[in-house]
Enzyme design. Structure first.
Site, PDB file in Angstrom:
ATOM      1  N   HIS A 108     -63.718  -1.279 -31.551  1.00 26.56           N
ATOM      2  CA  HIS A 108     -63.964  -2.685 -31.871  1.00 26.56           C
ATOM      3  C   HIS A 108     -62.592  -3.331 -32.034  1.00 26.56           C
ATOM      4  O   HIS A 108     -61.775  -3.279 -32.479  1.00 26.56           O
ATOM      5  CB  HIS A 108     -64.747  -2.709 -33.220  1.00 26.56           C
ATOM      6  CG  HIS A 108     -65.899  -2.255 -33.389  1.00 26.56           C
ATOM      7  ND1 HIS A 108     -66.698  -1.500 -34.472  1.00 26.56           N
ATOM      8  CD2 HIS A 108     -66.947  -2.558 -32.564  1.00 26.56           C
ATOM      9  CE1 HIS A 108     -67.831  -1.082 -34.167  1.00 26.56           C
ATOM     10  NE2 HIS A 108     -68.096  -1.693 -33.236  1.00 26.56           N
TER      11      HIS A 108
ATOM     12  N   HIS B 115     -62.272   3.470 -37.005  1.00 21.65           N
ATOM     13  CA  HIS B 115     -62.683   2.008 -37.232  1.00 21.65           C
ATOM     14  C   HIS B 115     -61.895   1.396 -38.531  1.00 21.65           C
ATOM     15  O   HIS B 115     -61.277   2.077 -39.050  1.00 21.65           O
ATOM     16  CB  HIS B 115     -64.133   1.805 -37.560  1.00 21.65           C
ATOM     17  CG  HIS B 115     -64.938   2.244 -36.256  1.00 21.65           C
ATOM     18  ND1 HIS B 115     -65.716   1.354 -35.651  1.00 21.65           N
ATOM     19  CD2 HIS B 115     -64.819   3.391 -35.599  1.00 21.65           C
ATOM     20  CE1 HIS B 115     -66.453   1.854 -34.919  1.00 21.65           C
ATOM     21  NE2 HIS B 115     -66.107   3.072 -34.743  1.00 21.65           N
TER      22      HIS B 115
ATOM     23  N   ARG C 287     -65.261  -8.496 -31.660  1.00 18.95           N
ATOM     24  CA  ARG C 287     -65.592  -7.406 -31.956  1.00 18.95           C
ATOM     25  C   ARG C 287     -65.626  -6.429 -30.685  1.00 18.95           C
ATOM     26  O   ARG C 287     -65.437  -5.276 -30.555  1.00 18.95           O
ATOM     27  CB  ARG C 287     -66.705  -7.375 -33.101  1.00 18.95           C
ATOM     28  CG  ARG C 287     -67.428  -6.012 -33.169  1.00 18.95           C
ATOM     29  CD  ARG C 287     -68.661  -6.240 -34.213  1.00 18.95           C
ATOM     30  NE  ARG C 287     -69.664  -5.061 -34.161  1.00 18.95           N
ATOM     31  CZ  ARG C 287     -69.463  -4.107 -34.945  1.00 18.95           C
ATOM     32  NH1 ARG C 287     -68.343  -3.993 -35.903  1.00 18.95           N
ATOM     33  NH2 ARG C 287     -70.343  -3.194 -34.897  1.00 18.95           N
TER      34      ARG C 287
ATOM     35  N   GLU D 110     -63.397   4.929 -41.453  1.00 15.04           N
ATOM     36  CA  GLU D 110     -63.337   3.543 -41.561  1.00 15.04           C
ATOM     37  C   GLU D 110     -62.034   3.328 -42.555  1.00 15.04           C
ATOM     38  O   GLU D 110     -62.163   4.040 -43.528  1.00 15.04           O
ATOM     39  CB  GLU D 110     -64.350   2.779 -42.225  1.00 15.04           C
ATOM     40  CG  GLU D 110     -65.873   2.807 -41.653  1.00 15.04           C
ATOM     41  CD  GLU D 110     -66.124   1.476 -40.635  1.00 15.04           C
ATOM     42  OE1 GLU D 110     -65.104   0.704 -40.489  1.00 15.04           O
ATOM     43  OE2 GLU D 110     -67.004   1.656 -39.756  1.00 15.04           O
TER      44      GLU D 110
ATOM     45  N   GLU E  41     -60.378  -4.414 -35.179  1.00 18.36           N
ATOM     46  CA  GLU E  41     -59.874  -3.755 -36.002  1.00 18.36           C
ATOM     47  C   GLU E  41     -58.562  -2.854 -35.775  1.00 18.36           C
ATOM     48  O   GLU E  41     -58.326  -1.778 -35.503  1.00 18.36           O
ATOM     49  CB  GLU E  41     -61.081  -2.388 -36.263  1.00 18.36           C
ATOM     50  CG  GLU E  41     -62.238  -3.122 -36.540  1.00 18.36           C
ATOM     51  CD  GLU E  41     -63.508  -2.140 -36.421  1.00 18.36           C
ATOM     52  OE1 GLU E  41     -63.407  -1.000 -36.317  1.00 18.36           O
ATOM     53  OE2 GLU E  41     -64.513  -2.720 -36.622  1.00 18.36           O
TER      54      GLU E  41
END
Lengths: 384, 167
Positions: free
Chosen positions: A158, A286, A216, A360, A161
């Site tokens: 993405h 991510h 994104r 994440e 990020e």
């Protein structure tokens, strides 16, 4: 930012300048303190970019003449940083891992890393993006007789990020700098090969640098070029299109025209499919949220090795917390986050890769995608 | 579950001061999400077990600084792409945070999770009274849909008088 040179002529001017400096918190280069400003003496003030016009207007209003000593402070700073090309060190000299880098620099970094660590690192062609850019991954492999199991890690699926590609670069640097001195790392490399893809969604990443910081998806055109981008993490062939997606191109979670419709997805899937019997662990990085996510997103039914998956993830989260106290939540996407289908992590597990995780990284929303670069180091250190 | 009305949640949480991580206050709250009509903000009742820090000094410094500006404040992209916020803009960002909290509350449902992603643009609006007025264009990030939603909000503030948001 600009640096202004002023020679105040009267006491009133001095007073006004002192007032300006203290209310706007301007950076006095000369003298150091407002109380040392004197009529007839040279004054150098650095004015932050958003205040430049305001300050100049104020000076004009008070008939204070000024000269622009430095029209662009950042430019000067950049110029004064040496950009060296050394092939005698293990990692490129002058490459700053605590800053975000544009794609061009990351390409150069990959070439450099391979050159200065050719006994361990090889750069491999993976495929092409929709805008025809080349995708490369780095293989870190200690020469040996035995075939080793593989750990795959990709970053930057993405675009927005940014901390994710920053982490992949940091990771490579850490491994290469320490594999001889750190017994854990050297044992690791005796038994495992590392495959690292620093930026999966190259087109999107570039777009987030040049046009839209919060982009994104990838940059595939739809509807005659009136709409762009498929969410690559909804595009894999794992219950594709079933839940947590949109069939509309204008959505951020548009899953594409079909599973693996995007060249980026296919490039990754083809390689992983080919090597799947040797891949032990699939990691995809991510941000943000501070989670270690296990399969699945498309269903709450736990995967076959769910206990083991959770156990390892929990140990990872504990180790991570030990570094800077950052807490990560562990669990399956469908249970602790939201439902989604077509994710790369789900797909990796479904084709037989036993350990498949989405990380994440920081933070929890305070800065979100726009994580300040001073958090790159602690984030990477703890994730390492 | 409250039949015919909605879903009520009872929460016990700890508030942490973003500017001083050691300063925490316990809090209990009840949140009622209304059934059906997604246009009504959830009802929120809360009790703080303790006191929030006094911010009069910092408030006054910021207030006076803005009041003494010769031209109305204008700024863009806070934070910038690299996550940086200049010290002058830090209070402007904090104000946006508070104000966006109100906007988020007004637009939340059980299926949304909003965060303030970035201030695209802020413009001070001249006023003849004691209030400071700022026109913000902000970007909200919604976690489930992953959408980034631009939002216009007008914010009024003065020390000891709290924040008022008109959308």
């Amino acid at each position: 930012d600009q640096v202004l040179h002023i020679v105040p002529e009267t006491f009133q001017q001095v007073q006004h300048l002192q007032h300006l400096c203290s209310t706007l918190l301007l950076d006095l280069w000369k003298p150091l303190l407002p109380e040392d400003i004197w009529a007839g003496e040279n004054l150098h003030i650095r004015v932050p970019a958003p205040l430049v016009q305001e300050v100049k207007d104020s000076l004009d209003q008070h008939m204070i003449s000024y000269k622009v000593l430095i029209p662009d402070v950042q430019e000067l700073v950049d110029q004064s940083m040496p950009r060296e090309r050394s092939s005698h060190r293990q990692v490129p000299e002058g490459y700053v891992y605590t800053e975000y880098h544009p794609m061009e620099e990351i390409y150069q970094w990959m070439t450099q890393i391979q050159k200065s660590n050719s006994e361990l690192v090889t750069q491999h062609y993976l495929g092409k993006t929709i805008e025809n850019r080349t995708m490369y991954y780095l293989q870190i492999s200690q020469p040996s007789d035995k075939t080793k199991k593989i750990i795959w890690m990709d970053c930057g699926i993405h675009a927005r990020e940014w901390i994710s590609p920053a982490f992949c670069q940091w990771f490579v640097k850490e491994i290469l700098q320490n594999y001889q001195s750190d017994p854990k790392i050297s044992r690791f490399l005796q038994n495992l090969d590392l495959y690292v893809l620093p930026v999966l969604n190259i087109d999107g990443y570039i777009y987030s640098w040049e046009k839209d910081r919060l982009w994104r998806k990838n940059r595939s055109p739809h509807m005659n070029g009136t709409c762009y981008g498929t969410d690559l993490n909804r595009n894999f062939n794992s219950s594709w299109g079933s839940i947590g997606v949109s069939y509309n191109c204008s959505s951020e979670i548009f899953c594409g025209s079909g599973p693996e419709s995007e060249p980026e997805t296919r490039a990754v899937a083809q390689l992983i499919e080919r090597k799947k019997s040797d891949i032990l662990c699939y990691l995809t990085i991510h941000s943000y949220g501070q989670y270690i996510l296990t399969p699945y997103g498309s269903t709450t039914k736990p995967p076959s090795n769910s206990e083991e998956l959770m156990h390892v993830a929990e140990k990872a989260a504990a180790a991570l917390m030990g570094k800077h106290g950052t807490s990560y939540e562990v669990g399956s996407t469908a249970l602790i986050l939201y439902s989604n289908s077509g994710s790369s992590r789900d797909w990796a597990h479904m084709i037989g890769i036993p350990f498949s995780y989405t990380f994440e990284l920081r933070d929890k929303g305070t800065h979100g995608f726009v994580l300040p670069s001073d958090q790159i180091q602690p984030t990477c250190e703890e994730t390492m | 579950d409250i039949d015919g009305v909605g879903h009520k949640y009872h929460l016990e949480l700890v508030l942490e001061d973003v500017l001083d991580r050691d300063a925490t206050v316990n809090c209990t709250a009840e949140v009622l999400y209304h059934l059906g009509n997604q246009n009504i903000a959830p009802d929120v009742q809360f009790t703080l077990e303790g006191e929030l820090k006094n911010t009069d000094d910092a408030d006054n410094i910021f207030y006076n600084r803005i009041k003494s500006l010769e031209k109305e404040l204008v700024a863009e992209n806070i934070p910038d792409s690299h996550g940086n916020v200049s010290p002058e803009m830090e209070p402007i960002r904090l104000l946006a945070w508070v104000a966006s909290g109100y906007v988020i509350w007004q637009n939340s449902t059980e299926n949304t999770k909003f965060q303030l992603a970035q201030i695209k643009r802020v413009k001070q609006v001249k006023r003849s009274d004691e209030y400071l007025e700022f026109d913000y264009m902000i970007l909200l990030h919604e976690m489930v849909s992953q959408e980034v939603i631009p939002w216009q909000m007008t914010v009024l503030w003065r020390p000891q008088h709290g924040v008022q948001v008109t959308q």
